[in-house]
Design an enzyme around this catalytic site. Structure first.
Site, PDB file in Angstrom:
ATOM      1  CD  GLU A  69      -1.631  -3.556   3.970  1.00  0.00           C
ATOM      2  OE1 GLU A  69      -0.637  -2.821   3.883  1.00  0.00           O
ATOM      3  OE2 GLU A  69      -2.352  -3.607   4.994  1.00  0.00           O
ATOM      4  CG  HIS A  70      -0.306  -7.712   4.555  1.00  0.00           C
ATOM      5  ND1 HIS A  70      -0.715  -6.717   5.424  1.00  0.00           N
ATOM      6  CD2 HIS A  70       0.831  -7.277   3.980  1.00  0.00           C
ATOM      7  CE1 HIS A  70       0.161  -5.731   5.382  1.00  0.00           C
ATOM      8  NE2 HIS A  70       1.102  -6.032   4.509  1.00  0.00           N
ATOM      9  CD  GLN A 112       0.782  -7.634   9.719  1.00  0.00           C
ATOM     10  OE1 GLN A 112       0.666  -6.554   9.150  1.00  0.00           O
ATOM     11  NE2 GLN A 112       1.946  -8.077  10.145  1.00  0.00           N
ATOM     12  CG  HIS A 117     -11.460  17.884 -31.691  1.00  0.00           C
ATOM     13  ND1 HIS A 117     -12.132  18.766 -30.900  1.00  0.00           N
ATOM     14  CD2 HIS A 117     -10.562  17.248 -30.879  1.00  0.00           C
ATOM     15  CE1 HIS A 117     -11.688  18.691 -29.658  1.00  0.00           C
ATOM     16  NE2 HIS A 117     -10.721  17.772 -29.618  1.00  0.00           N
ATOM     17  CG  ASP A 155       4.673  -5.764   7.849  1.00  0.00           C
ATOM     18  OD1 ASP A 155       4.257  -5.456   6.718  1.00  0.00           O
ATOM     19  OD2 ASP A 155       3.926  -6.029   8.800  1.00  0.00           O
ATOM     20  CG  HIS A 212       0.307  -2.773  11.862  1.00  0.00           C
ATOM     21  ND1 HIS A 212       1.350  -1.925  11.608  1.00  0.00           N
ATOM     22  CD2 HIS A 212       0.674  -3.983  11.390  1.00  0.00           C
ATOM     23  CE1 HIS A 212       2.323  -2.583  11.007  1.00  0.00           C
ATOM     24  NE2 HIS A 212       1.943  -3.838  10.872  1.00  0.00           N
TER      25      HIS A 212
END
Length: 278
Positions: free
Chosen positions: A160-161, A92, A254, A194, A95
């Site tokens: 995230e992961h 990862q 109201h 992925d 990336h």
């Protein structure tokens, strides 16, 4: 775009396919062009420029979520294979140079082995220009005393992961709550998510997993409601309650909407002078 990707989109039933990308694609879809109609929502991953374009256009169009650099966090105990851990962290990191790769482990010995493997593997990677800075600037190895502490630390990252490489990986399902997606056991890696396993991989980053999950079919559904009170006595009762509740909150206008229905449908006296407006 690879021809195979276009073919897959067509076979999946896509009505329209445009071969464009980047900030210009996001802008075209958001505001429309002579040949592309504007859309109500833009979803999917992209680089930092695409993410910023989506952020700036949020409101003009809906978006799935604010996405940052890809993240991986591995929880490992002394039973984990340090070589596998190192390979998965680097999978990862490639990336981009700002992708965090974090190991949380109960074993200092394993942590040191992982570090040695990473340093040996990095120079051999074709993507080392990205993975190297990512590990240098955003890589971490955190040693804790127990698995419970490891799960707590992992939750604090809300990564995230999150890959669970422990003797009993399913314990994480009971102990953890803040993550984009869990990958349980050595047989399951983040790269599967992925590329091949089938689950969505547009997931929250930068701690957003504390309050949201990833992209799913519900993001494409819009919930709307309608209201209709057809029984006059029910409307009168609601009007009385509305009047009291609204005045507690200092919303006189109201309250009066409720008052007039209580008066019209049940004969209640208006608590204000219609002529004087008080």
């Amino acid at each position: 775009m690879p021809a195979a990707t276009v073919a897959a989109m067509h076979l999946a039933g896509a009505d329209e396919i445009y071969l464009l990308g980047g900030v210009q694609a996001v802008a075209a879809l958001a505001v429309g062009t002579e040949t592309i109609g504007s859309v109500p929502m833009i979803a999917g991953p992209g680089n930092a420029y695409v993410a910023e374009a989506k952020r700036q256009l949020f409101g003009e169009v809906g978006i799935d979520l604010f996405a940052g650099p890809t993240e991986i966090l591995v929880v490992a105990d002394e039973h984990a294979d340090p070589f596998v851990v190192a390979v998965d962290l680097l999978s990862q990191a490639e990336h981009g140079p700002d992708s965090p790769a974090v190991l949380v482990t109960t074993s200092e010995a394993l942590g040191r082995e992982v570090e040695r493997h990473v340093e040996r593997l990095l120079p051999t990677m074709p993507t080392r220009d990205f993975a190297g800075p990512a590990w240098r600037d955003h890589g971490e190895i955190v040693v804790v005393d127990s698995l419970d502490e490891a799960f707590a630390v992992a939750d604090s990252y809300a990564s995230e992961h999150v890959e669970i490489l422990t003797e009993e990986p399913r314990r994480a399902l009971e102990r953890m709550r803040d993550y984009g997606a869990l990958f349980l056991g050595e047989g399951t890696c983040v790269s599967y998510g992925d590329k091949v396993i089938g689950t969505n991989h547009v997931l929250p980053t930068r701690g957003a997993a504390r309050y949201t999950g990833g992209l799913w079919v519900g993001k494409y559904l819009k919930t709307v409601t309608y209201q209709e009170v057809t029984d006059p006595s029910s409307s009168a009762l609601l009007g009385e309650v509305c009047g009291r509740a609204a005045r507690v909150e200092l919303f006189e206008g109201h309250a009066r909407s409720g008052d007039v229905r209580a008066a019209k449908y049940a004969g209640a006296a208006l608590p204000w002078n219609e002529e004087a407006g008080a």
